[in-house]
Design a protein around this motif. Structure first.
Motif, PDB file in Angstrom:
ATOM      1  N   TYR A   1       0.826  -1.193   0.000  1.00 23.12           N
ATOM      2  CA  TYR A   1       0.000   0.000   0.000  1.00 23.12           C
ATOM      3  C   TYR A   1       0.870   1.256   0.000  1.00 23.12           C
ATOM      4  CZ  TYR A   1      -3.323   3.505   1.493  1.00 23.12           C
ATOM      5  OH  TYR A   1      -4.069   4.632   1.582  1.00 23.12           O
ATOM      6  N   GLN A   2       1.873   1.223   0.901  1.00 24.28           N
ATOM      7  CA  GLN A   2       2.757   2.393   0.990  1.00 24.28           C
ATOM      8  C   GLN A   2       3.508   2.650  -0.312  1.00 24.28           C
ATOM      9  OE1 GLN A   2       5.349   2.198   4.342  1.00 24.28           O
ATOM     10  NE2 GLN A   2       3.664   2.320   5.809  1.00 24.28           N
ATOM     11  N   LEU A   3       3.985   1.551  -0.892  1.00 26.92           N
ATOM     12  CA  LEU A   3       4.723   1.703  -2.138  1.00 26.92           C
ATOM     13  C   LEU A   3       3.812   2.274  -3.213  1.00 26.92           C
ATOM     14  CD1 LEU A   3       6.814  -1.578  -2.184  1.00 26.92           C
ATOM     15  CD2 LEU A   3       7.642   0.754  -1.908  1.00 26.92           C
ATOM     16  N   HIS A   4       2.579   1.747  -3.218  1.00 24.47           N
ATOM     17  CA  HIS A   4       1.578   2.174  -4.153  1.00 24.47           C
ATOM     18  C   HIS A   4       1.328   3.674  -4.004  1.00 24.47           C
ATOM     19  CE1 HIS A   4      -1.453   0.900  -6.920  1.00 24.47           C
ATOM     20  NE2 HIS A   4      -2.405   1.555  -6.261  1.00 24.47           N
ATOM     21  N   GLU A   5       1.107   4.081  -2.744  1.00 28.24           N
ATOM     22  CA  GLU A   5       0.866   5.492  -2.419  1.00 28.24           C
ATOM     23  C   GLU A   5       1.992   6.367  -2.937  1.00 28.24           C
ATOM     24  OE1 GLU A   5      -1.368   7.518   0.344  1.00 28.24           O
ATOM     25  OE2 GLU A   5      -2.180   6.655  -1.482  1.00 28.24           O
ATOM     26  N   LYS A   6       3.214   5.934  -2.592  1.00 22.73           N
ATOM     27  CA  LYS A   6       4.386   6.709  -2.925  1.00 22.73           C
ATOM     28  C   LYS A   6       4.497   6.867  -4.441  1.00 22.73           C
ATOM     29  CE  LYS A   6       8.828   5.821  -1.233  1.00 22.73           C
ATOM     30  NZ  LYS A   6       9.496   5.239  -0.094  1.00 22.73           N
ATOM     31  N   PHE A   7       4.229   5.746  -5.112  1.00 24.82           N
ATOM     32  CA  PHE A   7       4.278   5.741  -6.565  1.00 24.82           C
ATOM     33  C   PHE A   7       3.305   6.773  -7.118  1.00 24.82           C
ATOM     34  CE2 PHE A   7       2.602   4.061 -10.591  1.00 24.82           C
ATOM     35  CZ  PHE A   7       3.766   4.026 -11.322  1.00 24.82           C
ATOM     36  N   HIS A   8       2.101   6.791  -6.521  1.00 25.85           N
ATOM     37  CA  HIS A   8       1.088   7.742  -6.969  1.00 25.85           C
ATOM     38  C   HIS A   8       1.510   9.179  -6.737  1.00 25.85           C
ATOM     39  CE1 HIS A   8      -2.247   5.604  -8.580  1.00 25.85           C
ATOM     40  NE2 HIS A   8      -2.157   4.689  -7.633  1.00 25.85           N
ATOM     41  N   VAL A   9       1.987   9.444  -5.528  1.00 27.96           N
ATOM     42  CA  VAL A   9       2.387  10.818  -5.200  1.00 27.96           C
ATOM     43  C   VAL A   9       3.495  11.268  -6.134  1.00 27.96           C
ATOM     44  CG1 VAL A   9       3.318  12.346  -3.431  1.00 27.96           C
ATOM     45  CG2 VAL A   9       1.677  10.581  -2.796  1.00 27.96           C
ATOM     46  N   GLU A  10       4.418  10.333  -6.378  1.00 33.21           N
ATOM     47  CA  GLU A  10       5.535  10.651  -7.256  1.00 33.21           C
ATOM     48  C   GLU A  10       5.044  11.036  -8.652  1.00 33.21           C
ATOM     49  OE1 GLU A  10       8.678   7.730  -6.608  1.00 33.21           O
ATOM     50  OE2 GLU A  10       9.366   8.235  -8.623  1.00 33.21           O
ATOM     51  N   ASN A  11       4.117  10.220  -9.154  1.00 33.56           N
ATOM     52  CA  ASN A  11       3.553  10.525 -10.472  1.00 33.56           C
ATOM     53  C   ASN A  11       2.789  11.828 -10.480  1.00 33.56           C
ATOM     54  OD1 ASN A  11       4.291   8.695 -12.444  1.00 33.56           O
ATOM     55  ND2 ASN A  11       2.990   7.108 -11.555  1.00 33.56           N
ATOM     56  N   ASP A  12       2.028  12.038  -9.404  1.00 31.38           N
ATOM     57  CA  ASP A  12       1.268  13.285  -9.286  1.00 31.38           C
ATOM     58  C   ASP A  12       2.202  14.489  -9.279  1.00 31.38           C
ATOM     59  OD1 ASP A  12      -1.030  11.884  -9.226  1.00 31.38           O
ATOM     60  OD2 ASP A  12      -1.505  12.239  -7.112  1.00 31.38           O
TER      61      ASP A  12
ATOM     62  N   VAL B   1       7.693  27.085  -1.236  1.00 28.04           N
ATOM     63  CA  VAL B   1       6.922  26.472  -2.311  1.00 28.04           C
ATOM     64  C   VAL B   1       5.620  25.874  -1.780  1.00 28.04           C
ATOM     65  CG1 VAL B   1       7.976  24.153  -2.206  1.00 28.04           C
ATOM     66  CG2 VAL B   1       7.166  25.042  -4.405  1.00 28.04           C
ATOM     67  N   ARG B   2       4.581  25.901  -2.591  1.00 30.72           N
ATOM     68  CA  ARG B   2       3.293  25.263  -2.292  1.00 30.72           C
ATOM     69  C   ARG B   2       2.852  24.486  -3.517  1.00 30.72           C
ATOM     70  NH1 ARG B   2       4.784  26.612   1.869  1.00 30.72           N
ATOM     71  NH2 ARG B   2       3.895  27.992   3.429  1.00 30.72           N
ATOM     72  N   TRP B   3       2.117  23.410  -3.266  1.00 33.30           N
ATOM     73  CA  TRP B   3       1.543  22.663  -4.380  1.00 33.30           C
ATOM     74  C   TRP B   3       0.063  23.001  -4.421  1.00 33.30           C
ATOM     75  CZ3 TRP B   3       1.494  16.561  -4.642  1.00 33.30           C
ATOM     76  CH2 TRP B   3       0.845  16.166  -5.823  1.00 33.30           C
ATOM     77  N   ASP B   4      -0.325  23.671  -5.473  1.00 26.51           N
ATOM     78  CA  ASP B   4      -1.722  24.055  -5.627  1.00 26.51           C
ATOM     79  C   ASP B   4      -2.442  22.940  -6.368  1.00 26.51           C
ATOM     80  OD1 ASP B   4      -4.005  25.512  -5.502  1.00 26.51           O
ATOM     81  OD2 ASP B   4      -3.190  27.298  -6.483  1.00 26.51           O
ATOM     82  N   HIS B   5      -2.870  21.938  -5.601  1.00 27.10           N
ATOM     83  CA  HIS B   5      -3.470  20.717  -6.157  1.00 27.10           C
ATOM     84  C   HIS B   5      -4.892  21.010  -6.638  1.00 27.10           C
ATOM     85  CE1 HIS B   5      -5.021  16.607  -6.249  1.00 27.10           C
ATOM     86  NE2 HIS B   5      -3.767  16.194  -6.258  1.00 27.10           N
ATOM     87  N   PRO B   6      -5.245  20.549  -7.854  1.00 27.95           N
ATOM     88  CA  PRO B   6      -6.566  20.871  -8.415  1.00 27.95           C
ATOM     89  C   PRO B   6      -7.737  20.401  -7.532  1.00 27.95           C
ATOM     90  CG  PRO B   6      -5.417  19.237  -9.759  1.00 27.95           C
ATOM     91  CD  PRO B   6      -4.423  19.791  -8.796  1.00 27.95           C
ATOM     92  N   VAL B   7      -7.556  19.311  -6.796  1.00 32.91           N
ATOM     93  CA  VAL B   7      -8.639  18.798  -5.950  1.00 32.91           C
ATOM     94  C   VAL B   7      -8.403  19.126  -4.474  1.00 32.91           C
ATOM     95  CG1 VAL B   7      -9.926  16.746  -5.233  1.00 32.91           C
ATOM     96  CG2 VAL B   7      -9.019  16.905  -7.569  1.00 32.91           C
ATOM     97  N   GLU B   8      -7.180  18.873  -4.012  1.00 30.73           N
ATOM     98  CA  GLU B   8      -6.870  19.022  -2.587  1.00 30.73           C
ATOM     99  C   GLU B   8      -6.631  20.481  -2.157  1.00 30.73           C
ATOM    100  OE1 GLU B   8      -6.779  16.265  -0.645  1.00 30.73           O
ATOM    101  OE2 GLU B   8      -7.161  14.952  -2.359  1.00 30.73           O
ATOM    102  N   GLY B   9      -6.388  21.339  -3.106  1.00 31.73           N
ATOM    103  CA  GLY B   9      -6.057  22.726  -2.767  1.00 31.73           C
ATOM    104  C   GLY B   9      -4.588  22.873  -2.415  1.00 31.73           C
TER     105      GLY B   9
END
Ligand code: C2E
Ligand code: CA
Ligand code: CA
Ligand code: CA
Length: 278
Positions: A18-29, A61-69
């Motif tokens: 799960y963690q690896l999966h999460e990390k992979f997603h965040v990385e791609n995002d 720096v900030r990440w202005d995420h389209p869904v999360e803000g």
């Protein structure tokens, strides 16, 4: 017991996946965020304690995420760091902050320095000096208005660090040692590095009036900076009590919510205009 053990093991494996999966997603995002221009810069002003004047700012720096803000760097920088994406993000931050700072000056805001954070990985890039040089050239920002914040972790490789710092300094930029007092670099190392500023970490500032030990460390860092003939700034200043302590101990500069939270460019300009009575 055996069944339980293997259950636990199974659970552990699942969690790992799960963690690896999460990390992979965040990385791609993160990668996509960079392509789509979802990062933005916030500015937090700094004040000179002897004159009470605005004397610079730190870019965050900030990440202005389209869904999360708006997402704060503590949520994504460690993944950016591990994946190496921090290098590309950091280059964008450097370039963009120089451009925005240059524009601020053209708009008539004071010519005071701007601090930009450099991660260890970014600092250790072979082309870091080139990257900084390019950001300065493209923006035409005068080098003395750019200050790079590095943490004590750069002293892991002291000989290399000395070389890189020298080359950065010869560009005309300034160096500030961030989060000072939380790392493990020896005083001998610090005195060997050609830096212009020590930045007292907010964990000490938070304890002013609460813990003698933190107060002692702060006054020691201030004395060290004065002894080395460099500037000392405290971050995370939230209360008048903290401010007075720092003033009494002759800290040069401060930064914190007491004055202002980090602000988006538009709000930052309003803040400066109000503060400076422009
Ligand atoms: P830092 O360099 O120590 O930055 C100070 C942090 O303290 C910032 O958090 C700032 O918003 C926060 N802060 C400022 N004043 C106060 C205050 O009065 N009280 C409290 N409680 N906090 C205050 P932020 O923006 O979340 O950034 C966290 C860390 O992320 C930074 O710590 C820095 O290490 C890193 N970071 C931020 N932007 C960048 C960047 O562009 N590049 C790199 N490499 N790292 C960055
Ligand atoms: Ca500074
Ligand atoms: Ca910093
Ligand atoms: Ca800090």
């Amino acid at each position: 017991a055996k069944a339980n053990g293997s259950d636990a093991c199974e659970l552990y494996k699942r969690e790992m996946r799960y963690q690896l999966h999460e990390k992979f997603h965040v990385e791609n995002d993160l990668r996509r965020a960079l392509e789509r221009g979802e990062f933005s810069l916030f500015f937090q002003p700094q004040f000179d304690l002897s004159t009470n004047q605005y004397c610079g700012e730190e870019v965050l720096v900030r990440w202005d995420h389209p869904v999360e803000g708006l997402i704060s760097p503590s949520k994504f920088l460690s993944i950016a760091e591990e994946s190496g994406l921090i290098v590309a993000i950091g280059e964008w931050v450097l370039k963009e902050s120089c451009l925005q700072k240059k524009r601020l000056i053209e708009q008539g805001f004071p010519e005071v320095p701007m601090s930009v954070n450099l991660s260890l990985k970014q600092f250790l890039q072979k082309n870091i000096v080139e990257t900084v040089k390019n950001a300065l050239q493209e923006s035409k920002l005068p080098p003395h208005l750019l200050e790079l914040e590095v943490t004590e972790s750069v002293t892991i490789d002291i000989d290399r660090t000395k070389g890189v710092l020298q080359r950065l300094l010869s560009l005309g930029v300034h160096i500030s040692l961030d989060d000072f007092g939380t790392g493990y670099s020896s005083l001998q190392y610090v005195s060997q590095l050609s830096i212009q500023e020590l930045k007292i970490d907010q964990t000490f500032v938070r304890n002013i009036g609460k813990e003698r030990q933190s107060e002692g460390i702060i006054s020691m860092i201030i004395n060290l900076a004065h002894y080395l003939n460099i500037t000392v700034i405290a971050e995370g200043v939230e209360t008048e009590e903290q401010l007075l302590f720092l003033k009494e101990h002759r800290c040069n500069k401060v930064q914190g919510y007491y004055y202002s939270r980090p602000l988006a460019l538009k709000e930052y300009k309003v803040f400066l205009t109000d503060t400076l009575h422009l």
